[in-house]
Design a protein around this motif. Structure first.
Motif, short mmCIF file in Angstrom:
data_model
loop_
_atom_site.label_atom_id
_atom_site.label_comp_id
_atom_site.label_asym_id
_atom_site.label_seq_id
_atom_site.Cartn_x
_atom_site.Cartn_y
_atom_site.Cartn_z
N ILE A 273 0.89 -1.21 -0.09
CA ILE A 273 0.12 0.07 0.07
C ILE A 273 0.92 1.32 0.02
N LEU A 274 0.92 1.94 -0.94
CA LEU A 274 1.77 3.09 -1.13
C LEU A 274 1.11 4.40 -1.19
N VAL A 278 3.36 11.03 -2.76
CA VAL A 278 4.96 11.23 -3.00
C VAL A 278 5.46 10.58 -4.19
N ASP A 279 6.20 11.70 -4.74
CA ASP A 279 7.01 11.31 -6.27
C ASP A 279 7.83 10.19 -6.05
N GLY A 280 7.72 9.37 -6.96
CA GLY A 280 8.58 8.33 -6.93
C GLY A 280 8.18 7.44 -6.00
N ALA A 281 7.15 7.04 -5.66
CA ALA A 281 7.12 6.13 -4.22
C ALA A 281 7.03 4.59 -4.81
N LEU A 282 6.73 4.42 -6.14
CA LEU A 282 6.99 2.94 -6.55
C LEU A 282 8.38 2.60 -6.50
N LEU A 283 9.16 3.47 -7.16
CA LEU A 283 10.82 3.36 -6.90
C LEU A 283 11.21 3.11 -5.79
N LEU A 284 10.76 4.24 -4.78
CA LEU A 284 11.35 3.90 -3.26
C LEU A 284 10.77 2.58 -2.57
N ILE A 286 10.05 -0.29 -4.22
CA ILE A 286 10.84 -1.26 -5.12
C ILE A 286 12.18 -1.62 -4.98
N TYR A 287 12.81 -0.53 -4.79
CA TYR A 287 14.35 -0.52 -5.08
C TYR A 287 15.15 0.16 -3.83
N VAL A 288 14.42 0.52 -2.80
CA VAL A 288 15.01 1.00 -1.51
C VAL A 288 14.69 0.05 -0.33
N HIS A 289 15.77 -0.51 0.49
CA HIS A 289 15.66 -1.33 1.59
C HIS A 289 14.27 -0.94 2.45
N ASP A 290 14.26 0.03 2.95
CA ASP A 290 13.05 0.33 3.89
C ASP A 290 11.98 0.59 3.24
N GLY A 291 11.81 0.92 1.90
CA GLY A 291 10.56 1.30 1.21
C GLY A 291 9.85 2.56 1.90
N ILE A 292 8.59 2.81 1.30
CA ILE A 292 8.00 4.07 1.81
C ILE A 292 6.54 3.82 2.31
N GLY A 293 5.89 2.46 1.89
CA GLY A 293 4.59 2.46 2.21
C GLY A 293 4.53 1.06 3.19
N THR A 294 3.36 0.36 3.10
CA THR A 294 3.40 -0.72 4.14
C THR A 294 3.45 -1.88 2.95
N PHE A 414 25.15 -2.26 7.33
CA PHE A 414 24.45 -1.62 7.84
C PHE A 414 24.00 -0.18 7.63
N ILE A 415 25.05 0.60 7.13
CA ILE A 415 25.03 1.78 6.81
C ILE A 415 23.84 1.96 5.44
N LYS A 416 23.83 1.06 4.91
CA LYS A 416 23.21 0.89 3.56
C LYS A 416 21.69 0.72 4.08
N ARG A 417 21.43 0.19 5.00
CA ARG A 417 20.19 -0.03 5.81
C ARG A 417 19.62 0.89 6.81
N GLY A 418 20.16 1.99 6.91
CA GLY A 418 19.61 3.01 7.87
C GLY A 418 20.37 3.23 8.95
#
Length: 448
Positions: A273-274, A278-284, A286-294, A414-418
């Protein structure tokens, strides 16, 4: 090109690359709420979807048209009617729905045809193919309410959709279905997307919605202490859904969550659920570790779970090589047996392939993640990240505000993951007394 850009771009691209490899060849069903198109987000969404497809992902796009139909009804002086969270589609509403679907399909196809210079779609060719892939049946009369031309999905032409995807095209579906006799039915975007994802056994079902996701405490307002829950195990999602009132509108927490749960229970491993705001929510996501939605995830309990005393031998066998080469601090069997309930393990076919322990420091509202280990035989498959996510969930359940790690060799992971480096003086007093200054471990912290 500036040195600063080079310095930030290279590590960023390296962190994204594993997800590009992971998702290549996968099938995603993406449901876009009509409100997103009404808000003017179509152009950027089309660019992001084209970019994702160019990286080898097969996409089925399902669009909604709730506000567009309501606009058409208002123009004709006709009232929009709903019941049980669904539209009551009389003959006027059906005409409006057909007009809105035709207009939106035209706009979407046009958006994917713009390979404009200096945009992510420059030089791209995105073939968008739609068709009568959905067979529908009437909702009928429910609790005395006649839904008229509103329908439910009866059958999905799975073979036809798969052939189209294999051809390299993106499949576009409107929330319409037809009976075997040719009668048209107005469906919901959410049901169409969920049904298609289940029938295709898609790798992801993604909803771009008006809401940012599901919060840690859904009944409480947005705050730093009540962020979006980025990963919700299926069992927890089912429990939450049972506690929530039946949804009547898309902004209700249970509205999209019920479809995510249904998809995950039927074999779709991940549903999202995104927020379209938020601009680029799909990219954030799918391609970022923590994501942006649920993300609702179907985790099999036998593969990712908390450890028991029976797992001590497997944990020792897993961590021993890393203790010998100095990556991990040596732990004896007695210590691990005593702390077995602190460990989370990943098990495949009866063999433990990954583990980590969580030690809380309640007085400092933090907890230490220790002994994070993944077998060399299963590295680069995401097991480390799955363990980290579970540890974060356990830490949140304990009520702590952060987790920290001590490491001598894996700080970049670890740094890459926040996580962020801090001085050892940051450590809770109880942990500071056990800090081995000769080992010179780096201390990294992640706020939850």
């Amino acid at each position: 090109m500036s040195a600063v850009f080079n310095f930030t771009f290279v590590p960023w691209f390296r962190s994204v690359a594993p997800y590009i490899h992971l998702h290549r060849g996968k099938t995603f069903v993406v449901g876009i709420a009509g409100e997103a198109i009404a808000a003017g987000k179509l152009q950027h969404l089309a660019q992001d979807l084209a970019l994702i497809q160019s990286m080898g992902v097969k996409i089925v796009l399902v669009h909604g048209f709730r506000p567009q139909v309501n606009e058409q009804l208002a123009a004709k002086g006709h009232e929009a009617k709903y019941s049980h969270g669904m539209r009551i589609t009389d003959s006027v509403a059906l005409d409006c729905a057909q007009e809105a679907a035709g207009q939106l399909r035209y706009e979407i196809e046009a958006a994917f045809s713009q390979g404009l210079p200096n945009t992510p779609m420059a030089g791209s060719t995105v073939r968008v193919i739609s068709g009568n892939f959905i067979t529908a049946r009437p909702v009928g009369i429910v609790d005395g309410v006649d839904f008229k031309h509103s329908g439910l999905v009866r059958k999905v032409d799975t073979k036809g959709i798969m052939r189209t995807l294999e051809f390299g095209a993106m499949v576009l579906l409107s929330p319409f279905g037809f009976s075997p006799t040719g009668e048209a039915f107005n469906l919901t975007m959410e049901e169409v997307a969920t049904s298609v994802a289940i029938e295709l056994q898609a790798d992801k079902l993604i909803f771009l919605t008006e809401i940012p996701g599901v919060r840690i405490h859904p009944g409480e307002p947005d705050s730093e202490d009540n962020p979006i829950d980025t990963e919700l195990p299926l069992a927890a999602a089912e429990k939450l859904l049972a506690q929530l009132p039946n949804p009547s509108q898309p902004t209700d927490t249970a509205f999209y969550l019920q479809h995510c749960v249904k998809a995950c229970k039927s074999g779709v491993e991940r549903s999202h659920i995104l927020p379209f705001a938020v601009d680029g929510a799909l990219l954030l996501e799918i391609y970022v570790h923590d994501g942006i939605g649920t993300m609702v995830i179907d985790e099999k309990l036998e593969s990712l779970r908390e450890a028991t005393a029976d797992d001590v031998g497997g944990i020792l066998q897993l961590i021993e090589p890393f203790e010998q080469d100095g990556t991990l601090v040596k732990r004896d069997r007695t210590e691990i047996e005593r702390d077995a309930d602190h460990y989370t393990v990943i098990e495949h076919d009866g063999v433990i392939f990954g583990c980590a322990a969580l030690y809380p420091y309640p007085e400092a509202k933090t907890a230490e993640m220790a002994a994070l280990t993944v077998s060399p035989h299963s590295q680069s498959q995401g097991d480390g990240e799955r363990i980290l996510k579970r540890i974060e969930q356990r830490a949140r359940a304990m009520g702590v505000k952060s987790i920290f790690v001590l490491t001598t060799r894996t700080m970049h992971w670890f740094i890459k993951r926040g996580f962020v480096p801090v001085d050892p003086e940051w450590l809770p007093e109880a942990r500071k007394r056990k800090y081995n200054i000769n080992r010179k471990s780096q201390v990294l912290v992640k706020n939850l």
